[in-house]
Design a protein around this motif. Structure first.
Motif, mmCIF file in Angstrom:
data_model
loop_
_atom_site.group_PDB
_atom_site.id
_atom_site.type_symbol
_atom_site.label_atom_id
_atom_site.label_comp_id
_atom_site.label_asym_id
_atom_site.label_seq_id
_atom_site.Cartn_x
_atom_site.Cartn_y
_atom_site.Cartn_z
ATOM 1 N N ARG A 1 0.855 -1.182 0.000
ATOM 2 C CA ARG A 1 0.000 0.000 0.000
ATOM 3 C C ARG A 1 0.897 1.239 0.000
ATOM 4 N NH1 ARG A 1 -5.356 1.115 0.906
ATOM 5 N NH2 ARG A 1 -5.871 3.089 1.949
ATOM 6 N N VAL A 2 0.758 2.064 -1.035
ATOM 7 C CA VAL A 2 1.568 3.265 -1.214
ATOM 8 C C VAL A 2 0.681 4.487 -1.015
ATOM 9 C CG1 VAL A 2 2.997 4.583 -2.821
ATOM 10 C CG2 VAL A 2 3.057 2.081 -2.870
ATOM 11 N N CYS A 3 1.178 5.454 -0.251
ATOM 12 C CA CYS A 3 0.451 6.713 -0.070
ATOM 13 C C CYS A 3 1.285 7.859 -0.621
ATOM 14 C CB CYS A 3 0.130 6.959 1.399
ATOM 15 S SG CYS A 3 -0.754 8.521 1.691
ATOM 16 N N LEU A 4 0.696 8.628 -1.529
ATOM 17 C CA LEU A 4 1.342 9.802 -2.101
ATOM 18 C C LEU A 4 0.969 11.022 -1.273
ATOM 19 C CD1 LEU A 4 0.413 9.137 -5.847
ATOM 20 C CD2 LEU A 4 2.397 8.280 -4.584
ATOM 21 N N LEU A 5 1.941 11.642 -0.645
ATOM 22 C CA LEU A 5 1.696 12.864 0.118
ATOM 23 C C LEU A 5 1.891 14.045 -0.825
ATOM 24 C CD1 LEU A 5 3.573 11.987 3.439
ATOM 25 C CD2 LEU A 5 1.130 11.797 2.948
ATOM 26 N N THR A 6 0.801 14.485 -1.439
ATOM 27 C CA THR A 6 0.867 15.512 -2.479
ATOM 28 C C THR A 6 -0.521 16.063 -2.751
ATOM 29 O OG1 THR A 6 1.478 15.951 -4.792
ATOM 30 C CG2 THR A 6 0.598 13.771 -4.293
ATOM 31 N N ASP A 7 -0.565 17.271 -3.308
ATOM 32 C CA ASP A 7 -1.844 17.811 -3.784
ATOM 33 C C ASP A 7 -2.007 17.612 -5.283
ATOM 34 O OD1 ASP A 7 0.106 19.590 -4.607
ATOM 35 O OD2 ASP A 7 -1.089 21.389 -4.242
ATOM 36 N N LYS A 8 -1.012 16.949 -5.913
ATOM 37 C CA LYS A 8 -1.048 16.731 -7.352
ATOM 38 C C LYS A 8 -0.726 15.270 -7.678
ATOM 39 C CE LYS A 8 0.198 21.496 -8.551
ATOM 40 N NZ LYS A 8 -1.165 21.833 -9.005
ATOM 41 N N PRO A 9 -1.608 14.340 -7.316
ATOM 42 C CA PRO A 9 -1.329 12.924 -7.592
ATOM 43 C C PRO A 9 -1.331 12.592 -9.078
ATOM 44 C CG PRO A 9 -3.564 13.207 -6.774
ATOM 45 C CD PRO A 9 -2.876 14.529 -6.604
ATOM 46 N N GLY A 10 -1.885 13.491 -9.905
ATOM 47 C CA GLY A 10 -1.890 13.252 -11.340
ATOM 48 C C GLY A 10 -0.625 13.693 -12.040
ATOM 49 N N HIS A 11 0.385 14.147 -11.298
ATOM 50 C CA HIS A 11 1.670 14.501 -11.902
ATOM 51 C C HIS A 11 2.157 13.320 -12.744
ATOM 52 C CE1 HIS A 11 6.004 15.007 -12.239
ATOM 53 N NE2 HIS A 11 5.825 16.288 -11.975
ATOM 54 N N PRO A 12 2.696 13.576 -13.939
ATOM 55 C CA PRO A 12 3.058 12.470 -14.846
ATOM 56 C C PRO A 12 3.920 11.384 -14.216
ATOM 57 C CG PRO A 12 3.186 14.553 -16.012
ATOM 58 C CD PRO A 12 2.905 14.901 -14.591
ATOM 59 N N ALA B 1 1.714 9.518 -11.669
ATOM 60 C CA ALA B 1 0.656 8.764 -12.340
ATOM 61 C C ALA B 1 1.211 7.505 -12.993
ATOM 62 C CB ALA B 1 -0.032 9.654 -13.370
ATOM 63 N N ALA B 2 2.369 7.637 -13.646
ATOM 64 C CA ALA B 2 2.962 6.472 -14.309
ATOM 65 C C ALA B 2 3.431 5.443 -13.286
ATOM 66 C CB ALA B 2 4.127 6.908 -15.195
ATOM 67 N N ALA B 3 4.034 5.901 -12.196
ATOM 68 C CA ALA B 3 4.465 4.964 -11.161
ATOM 69 C C ALA B 3 3.261 4.321 -10.475
ATOM 70 C CB ALA B 3 5.342 5.676 -10.137
ATOM 71 N N SER B 4 2.186 5.102 -10.298
ATOM 72 C CA SER B 4 0.983 4.557 -9.658
ATOM 73 C C SER B 4 0.395 3.410 -10.462
ATOM 74 C CB SER B 4 -0.066 5.665 -9.487
ATOM 75 O OG SER B 4 0.372 6.635 -8.559
ATOM 76 N N ALA B 5 0.458 3.517 -11.801
ATOM 77 C CA ALA B 5 -0.052 2.430 -12.637
ATOM 78 C C ALA B 5 0.740 1.147 -12.401
ATOM 79 C CB ALA B 5 0.014 2.839 -14.102
ATOM 80 N N LEU B 6 2.029 1.290 -12.135
ATOM 81 C CA LEU B 6 2.850 0.109 -11.855
ATOM 82 C C LEU B 6 2.547 -0.441 -10.468
ATOM 83 C CD1 LEU B 6 6.236 1.466 -13.268
ATOM 84 C CD2 LEU B 6 4.728 -0.196 -14.356
ATOM 85 N N TRP B 7 2.398 0.451 -9.482
ATOM 86 C CA TRP B 7 2.087 -0.011 -8.132
ATOM 87 C C TRP B 7 0.727 -0.713 -8.080
ATOM 88 C CZ3 TRP B 7 3.632 5.528 -6.770
ATOM 89 C CH2 TRP B 7 5.012 5.606 -6.541
ATOM 90 N N LEU C 1 11.163 4.640 -9.632
ATOM 91 C CA LEU C 1 10.430 5.079 -8.448
ATOM 92 C C LEU C 1 9.592 3.941 -7.874
ATOM 93 C CD1 LEU C 1 9.737 7.375 -6.540
ATOM 94 C CD2 LEU C 1 7.930 8.065 -8.138
ATOM 95 N N ALA C 2 8.964 3.173 -8.756
ATOM 96 C CA ALA C 2 8.160 2.044 -8.297
ATOM 97 C C ALA C 2 9.028 1.026 -7.558
ATOM 98 C CB ALA C 2 7.462 1.380 -9.485
ATOM 99 N N ALA C 3 10.212 0.752 -8.089
ATOM 100 C CA ALA C 3 11.112 -0.212 -7.447
ATOM 101 C C ALA C 3 11.594 0.312 -6.097
ATOM 102 C CB ALA C 3 12.301 -0.510 -8.358
ATOM 103 N N LEU C 4 11.879 1.609 -6.023
ATOM 104 C CA LEU C 4 12.325 2.198 -4.758
ATOM 105 C C LEU C 4 11.239 2.074 -3.695
ATOM 106 C CD1 LEU C 4 14.091 3.942 -2.902
ATOM 107 C CD2 LEU C 4 13.168 5.965 -4.064
ATOM 108 N N ALA C 5 9.998 2.406 -4.058
ATOM 109 C CA ALA C 5 8.902 2.312 -3.099
ATOM 110 C C ALA C 5 8.729 0.874 -2.616
ATOM 111 C CB ALA C 5 7.611 2.829 -3.723
ATOM 112 N N ALA C 6 8.856 -0.079 -3.514
ATOM 113 C CA ALA C 6 8.710 -1.482 -3.132
ATOM 114 C C ALA C 6 9.802 -1.895 -2.152
ATOM 115 C CB ALA C 6 8.747 -2.365 -4.387
#
Length: 274
Positions: free
Chosen positions: A2-13, A16-22, A255-260
């Motif tokens: 479970r990943v949480c983005l601390l941001t007001d712009k979760p749609g940042h490119p 968004a691209a990393a979120s699709a992988l997560w 970024l996805a690998a780092l979060a994992a």
């Protein structure tokens, strides 16, 4: 995971691209640390938090989460060091990094009243934030205009580094390097398009400088703005915690690998499997 983005712009490119992988292996949620009011949601529970917001409320939240044992990328302390340009310059120069000589002023008025500067200057807000002051001043009249527009702004001042008018934007994600060049916002005509550069095409030693920044500032995701001061000698003019890294192939995957890795309990600063 479970990943949480601390941001007001979760749609940042990049996000968004990393979120699709997560999303292929878990859940992604976003939380705006600056959301207020009775309708504001509580902070989601997550295995790892990505600190893309840099406001005081965001830093305070990240510090609290870390105190509770949560994994946060980048840490609140590391992010805060990049928001204060005075602390940034002092830490970088103390570590031997080629950071531009920087002085701090409580406000710009006295410098503007002192007469013509001996050389062109770059004036920046001491606190890095959206909409902050970043401007070149060649004359006392330029300084007076800036002082009138920003009368109470604490600033840092750097001598302008003569260069070809190109900013070198280097980014690192978990040790993986990305690079681009673009016309400087301080150059005649202003900022231009960004062109990707293969890291192997960078001048000798630049990659080592960027990796050293990550070590000194304890950053996992960061950007370094470099100028070529002549003959390939780099001068660092800014360091950014968790920048956008737009349009860089492989950045979302890194970024996805780092979060994992962080969600799995691998500590910050641990060597990447690469």
């Amino acid at each position: 995971m479970r990943v949480c983005l601390l941001t007001d712009k979760p749609g940042h490119p990049l996000l968004a691209a990393a979120s699709a992988l997560w999303a292929e292996r878990g859940t992604v949620v976003a939380y705006d640390p600056d959301a207020e009011g009775p309708e504001a949601p509580g902070v989601p529970r997550a295995d790892v938090y990505l600190l893309k917001a840099h406001t005081p409320r965001a830093l305070a939240l990240a510090a609290r989460l870390e105190g509770e044992g949560a994994a946060v990328v980048n840490s609140a302390a590391a992010t805060a060091r990049c928001q204060d340009r005075t602390e940034m310059a002092e830490l970088a120069r103390a570590a031997g990094l080629p950071f531009a000589a920087t002085r701090t002023l409580d406000r710009l008025g006295p410098l503007a009243a002192a007469g013509e500067p001996p050389a062109p200057l770059v004036v920046k807000s001491r606190r890095s934030r959206r909409g902050d002051l970043v401007a070149r001043a060649d004359t006392a009249a330029d300084l007076r205009r800036l002082a009138a527009a920003w009368p109470d702004e604490p600033v840092v001042v750097q001598e302008f580094t003569p260069n070809a008018g190109w900013d070198h934007k280097l980014w690192a994600i978990d040790g993986r390097l990305f690079a681009a060049v673009r016309r400087s916002e301080l150059a005649p005509g202003g900022r231009g398009a960004t062109t990707t550069v293969a890291p192997g095409q960078l001048p000798c030693g630049w990659a080592e400088v960027v990796h050293r920044v990550g070590e000194v500032f304890a950053l996992d995701v960061y950007g370094v703005d470099l100028l070529d001061a002549g003959g390939g000698a780099p001068v660092i003019v800014d360091i950014n915690a968790f920048p956008g890294v737009r349009g860089q192939a492989g950045a979302p995957e890194a970024l996805a690998a780092l979060a994992a890795r962080r969600a799995a309990g691998v500590p910050a600063g641990a060597p990447s499997p690469r």
